[in-house]
Scaffold this motif. Structure first.
Motif, PDB file in Angstrom:
ATOM      1  N   LEU A 174      -3.102  15.459   7.283  1.00 61.51           N
ATOM      2  CA  LEU A 174      -2.842  15.769   8.687  1.00 61.51           C
ATOM      3  C   LEU A 174      -3.307  17.206   8.900  1.00 61.51           C
ATOM      4  CD1 LEU A 174       0.643  14.093   9.165  1.00 61.51           C
ATOM      5  CD2 LEU A 174      -1.607  13.207   9.785  1.00 61.51           C
ATOM      6  N   ASN A 175      -4.487  17.324   9.449  1.00 62.87           N
ATOM      7  CA  ASN A 175      -5.175  18.599   9.591  1.00 62.87           C
ATOM      8  C   ASN A 175      -4.761  19.221  10.924  1.00 62.87           C
ATOM      9  OD1 ASN A 175      -6.950  20.706   9.518  1.00 62.87           O
ATOM     10  ND2 ASN A 175      -8.782  19.465   9.251  1.00 62.87           N
ATOM     11  N   THR A 176      -3.905  20.209  10.832  1.00 60.54           N
ATOM     12  CA  THR A 176      -3.284  20.819  12.008  1.00 60.54           C
ATOM     13  C   THR A 176      -3.826  22.230  12.195  1.00 60.54           C
ATOM     14  OG1 THR A 176      -1.313  19.541  11.477  1.00 60.54           O
ATOM     15  CG2 THR A 176      -1.038  21.303  13.070  1.00 60.54           C
ATOM     16  N   SER A 177      -4.075  22.619  13.434  1.00 55.52           N
ATOM     17  CA  SER A 177      -4.662  23.936  13.709  1.00 55.52           C
ATOM     18  C   SER A 177      -3.710  25.068  13.311  1.00 55.52           C
ATOM     19  CB  SER A 177      -5.019  24.070  15.195  1.00 55.52           C
ATOM     20  OG  SER A 177      -3.843  24.251  15.962  1.00 55.52           O
ATOM     21  N   ILE A 178      -4.300  26.208  13.037  1.00 51.51           N
ATOM     22  CA  ILE A 178      -3.523  27.398  12.654  1.00 51.51           C
ATOM     23  C   ILE A 178      -2.548  27.775  13.768  1.00 51.51           C
ATOM     24  CG2 ILE A 178      -3.699  29.867  12.108  1.00 51.51           C
ATOM     25  CD1 ILE A 178      -5.308  28.755   9.934  1.00 51.51           C
ATOM     26  N   ASP A 179      -3.003  27.770  15.006  1.00 47.85           N
ATOM     27  CA  ASP A 179      -2.124  28.177  16.113  1.00 47.85           C
ATOM     28  C   ASP A 179      -0.922  27.243  16.236  1.00 47.85           C
ATOM     29  OD1 ASP A 179      -3.643  30.406  16.724  1.00 47.85           O
ATOM     30  OD2 ASP A 179      -4.823  29.386  18.261  1.00 47.85           O
ATOM     31  N   ILE A 183      -0.195  32.303   6.773  1.00 49.07           N
ATOM     32  CA  ILE A 183      -0.557  30.885   6.920  1.00 49.07           C
ATOM     33  C   ILE A 183      -2.053  30.702   6.672  1.00 49.07           C
ATOM     34  CG2 ILE A 183      -0.796  29.001   8.600  1.00 49.07           C
ATOM     35  CD1 ILE A 183       1.918  29.958   9.779  1.00 49.07           C
ATOM     36  N   ILE A 184      -2.878  31.563   7.245  1.00 41.97           N
ATOM     37  CA  ILE A 184      -4.328  31.467   7.051  1.00 41.97           C
ATOM     38  C   ILE A 184      -4.670  31.574   5.568  1.00 41.97           C
ATOM     39  CG2 ILE A 184      -6.533  32.672   7.450  1.00 41.97           C
ATOM     40  CD1 ILE A 184      -5.412  33.346  10.295  1.00 41.97           C
ATOM     41  N   LYS A 185      -4.083  32.532   4.881  1.00 46.88           N
ATOM     42  CA  LYS A 185      -4.365  32.729   3.448  1.00 46.88           C
ATOM     43  C   LYS A 185      -3.921  31.523   2.632  1.00 46.88           C
ATOM     44  CE  LYS A 185      -4.586  35.120  -0.611  1.00 46.88           C
ATOM     45  NZ  LYS A 185      -4.730  34.038  -1.552  1.00 46.88           N
ATOM     46  N   ARG A 186      -2.678  31.059   2.854  1.00 53.52           N
ATOM     47  CA  ARG A 186      -2.170  29.903   2.089  1.00 53.52           C
ATOM     48  C   ARG A 186      -2.963  28.641   2.384  1.00 53.52           C
ATOM     49  NH1 ARG A 186       3.690  31.242   1.455  1.00 53.52           N
ATOM     50  NH2 ARG A 186       3.363  32.375  -0.463  1.00 53.52           N
ATOM     51  N   LEU A 187      -3.297  28.451   3.651  1.00 51.48           N
ATOM     52  CA  LEU A 187      -4.079  27.275   4.024  1.00 51.48           C
ATOM     53  C   LEU A 187      -5.462  27.332   3.364  1.00 51.48           C
ATOM     54  CD1 LEU A 187      -4.197  24.663   5.605  1.00 51.48           C
ATOM     55  CD2 LEU A 187      -4.898  25.964   7.614  1.00 51.48           C
ATOM     56  N   MET A 219       0.842  -1.177   0.000  1.00 54.11           N
ATOM     57  CA  MET A 219       0.000   0.000   0.000  1.00 54.11           C
ATOM     58  C   MET A 219       0.890   1.245   0.000  1.00 54.11           C
ATOM     59  SD  MET A 219      -2.637   1.440   2.967  1.00 54.11           S
ATOM     60  CE  MET A 219      -3.063  -0.187   3.460  1.00 54.11           C
ATOM     61  N   ARG A 220       0.509   2.212  -0.808  1.00 49.02           N
ATOM     62  CA  ARG A 220       1.200   3.504  -0.803  1.00 49.02           C
ATOM     63  C   ARG A 220       0.391   4.471   0.059  1.00 49.02           C
ATOM     64  NH1 ARG A 220       0.818   2.250  -6.236  1.00 49.02           N
ATOM     65  NH2 ARG A 220       2.726   1.368  -7.085  1.00 49.02           N
ATOM     66  N   ILE A 221       1.076   5.151   0.958  1.00 47.31           N
ATOM     67  CA  ILE A 221       0.433   6.107   1.850  1.00 47.31           C
ATOM     68  C   ILE A 221       1.085   7.460   1.616  1.00 47.31           C
ATOM     69  CG2 ILE A 221      -0.020   6.729   4.249  1.00 47.31           C
ATOM     70  CD1 ILE A 221       0.394   3.607   4.774  1.00 47.31           C
ATOM     71  N   TYR A 222       0.265   8.430   1.238  1.00 49.12           N
ATOM     72  CA  TYR A 222       0.734   9.785   0.990  1.00 49.12           C
ATOM     73  C   TYR A 222       0.235  10.672   2.124  1.00 49.12           C
ATOM     74  CZ  TYR A 222       1.192   7.922  -3.778  1.00 49.12           C
ATOM     75  OH  TYR A 222       1.508   7.158  -4.877  1.00 49.12           O
ATOM     76  N   LEU A 223       1.150  11.278   2.860  1.00 52.42           N
ATOM     77  CA  LEU A 223       0.784  12.197   3.933  1.00 52.42           C
ATOM     78  C   LEU A 223       0.846  13.610   3.384  1.00 52.42           C
ATOM     79  CD1 LEU A 223       2.827  10.631   6.885  1.00 52.42           C
ATOM     80  CD2 LEU A 223       0.408  10.278   6.304  1.00 52.42           C
ATOM     81  N   ILE A 224      -0.287  14.311   3.463  1.00 55.31           N
ATOM     82  CA  ILE A 224      -0.341  15.684   2.981  1.00 55.31           C
ATOM     83  C   ILE A 224      -0.768  16.602   4.108  1.00 55.31           C
ATOM     84  CG2 ILE A 224      -0.834  14.927   0.610  1.00 55.31           C
ATOM     85  CD1 ILE A 224      -3.745  15.992   1.045  1.00 55.31           C
ATOM     86  N   GLY A 225      -0.549  17.886   3.913  1.00 52.51           N
ATOM     87  CA  GLY A 225      -0.928  18.895   4.889  1.00 52.51           C
ATOM     88  C   GLY A 225      -0.016  20.091   4.749  1.00 52.51           C
ATOM     89  N   PHE A 226      -0.352  21.137   5.449  1.00 50.28           N
ATOM     90  CA  PHE A 226       0.421  22.368   5.388  1.00 50.28           C
ATOM     91  C   PHE A 226       1.819  22.130   5.950  1.00 50.28           C
ATOM     92  CE2 PHE A 226       1.347  26.871   6.190  1.00 50.28           C
ATOM     93  CZ  PHE A 226       0.845  27.430   5.028  1.00 50.28           C
TER      94      PHE A 226
END
Length: 168
Positions: free
Chosen positions: A100-105, A133-137, A1-8
Motif C-alpha cells: 500500500l504505497n501511500t504518499s509522504i504528505d 518519515i522520508i529517510k525511513r521510507l 490464498m494468503r494476502i500480506y499487506l505491507i507498507g509504511f
C-alpha cells in the motif's frame, strides 16, 4: 490464498485488511495486535523493555506461525516486517504481497496524530517528523518494491484492491 499487506506505518494496512477480510471472508490478523496479545504488553513496552531486535524476532515467529496455520488469511504487517530476517522473501513464497504505497504528505498527516503510539516516532519532534518519515521510507522502499503488487493507497477502492489481488 494468503494476502500480506505491507507498507509504511500509517499506510492503511489495518483499515484495508479489515475491509478485505469482510469482502473475501478470510480471517484478518494485524501482526502487531497478535504480538501484543501473545506478550501481554504494548508494542511500545516491548521496544522499551526488550529492544527492537527482540521485537523483530517475535514478529518473524508470529508471521511464520500464522502462515503455517492459515492457508487463507489477510495479514496486516508492521511497517518494518518485510525488512528483517528475509521476511519479504518468506511472504512472497507463501502468498501474495501487496504494498500500500501511500504518499509522504498523507503519512505525515496520519502519523502526526498517533506519534505517541508509535515507538519509532514518539520521541521525534513534530518539526522533524516529515524528514524522519522520508529517510525511513527511503531505507525500506527496497523491500516494499519487492511486493507482487504496488497500489496507490489514497485513490484505492475496495473493488480495485480485490480485483488486483485476484487478477494481478
Amino acid at each position: 490464498m494468503r494476502i500480506y499487506l505491507i507498507g509504511f506505518m500509517g499506510s492503511g494496512k489495518s483499515h484495508w485488511g479489515h475491509l478485505l477480510s469482510e469482502r473475501m471472508t478470510y480471517p484478518f490478523f494485524d501482526l502487531d495486535d497478535v504480538i501484543v496479545q501473545q506478550e501481554g504488553k504494548a508494542i511500545t513496552e516491548i521496544f522499551t523493555e526488550l529492544g527492537e531486535e527482540e521485537f523483530r524476532r517475535m514478529e518473524k515467529e508470529v508471521l511464520e506461525r500464522l502462515t503455517e496455520t492459515h492457508p487463507d488469511m489477510i495479514l496486516s504487517c508492521g511497517g518494518g516486517t518485510p525488512c528483517f530476517f528475509g521476511n519479504i522473501d518468506y511472504m512472497k513464497e507463501h502468498g501474495k504481497v501487496i504494498w500500500l504505497n501511500t504518499s509522504i504528505d498523507t503519512l505525515v498527516a496520519r502519523l502526526m496524530k498517533e506519534k505517541s503510539h508509535r515507538p519509532l516516532l514518539r520521541d521525534i519532534p513534530d518539526a522533524e517528523l516529515k524528514a524522519v518519515i522520508i529517510k525511513r521510507l527511503y531505507d525500506r522502499k527496497l523491500y516494499y518494491e519487492q511486493a507482487h503488487l504496488s497500489l496507490p493507497e489514497e485513490t484505492l477502492t475496495l473493488e480495485q484492491l480485490q480485483s488486483a489481488i485476484e487478477n494481478g
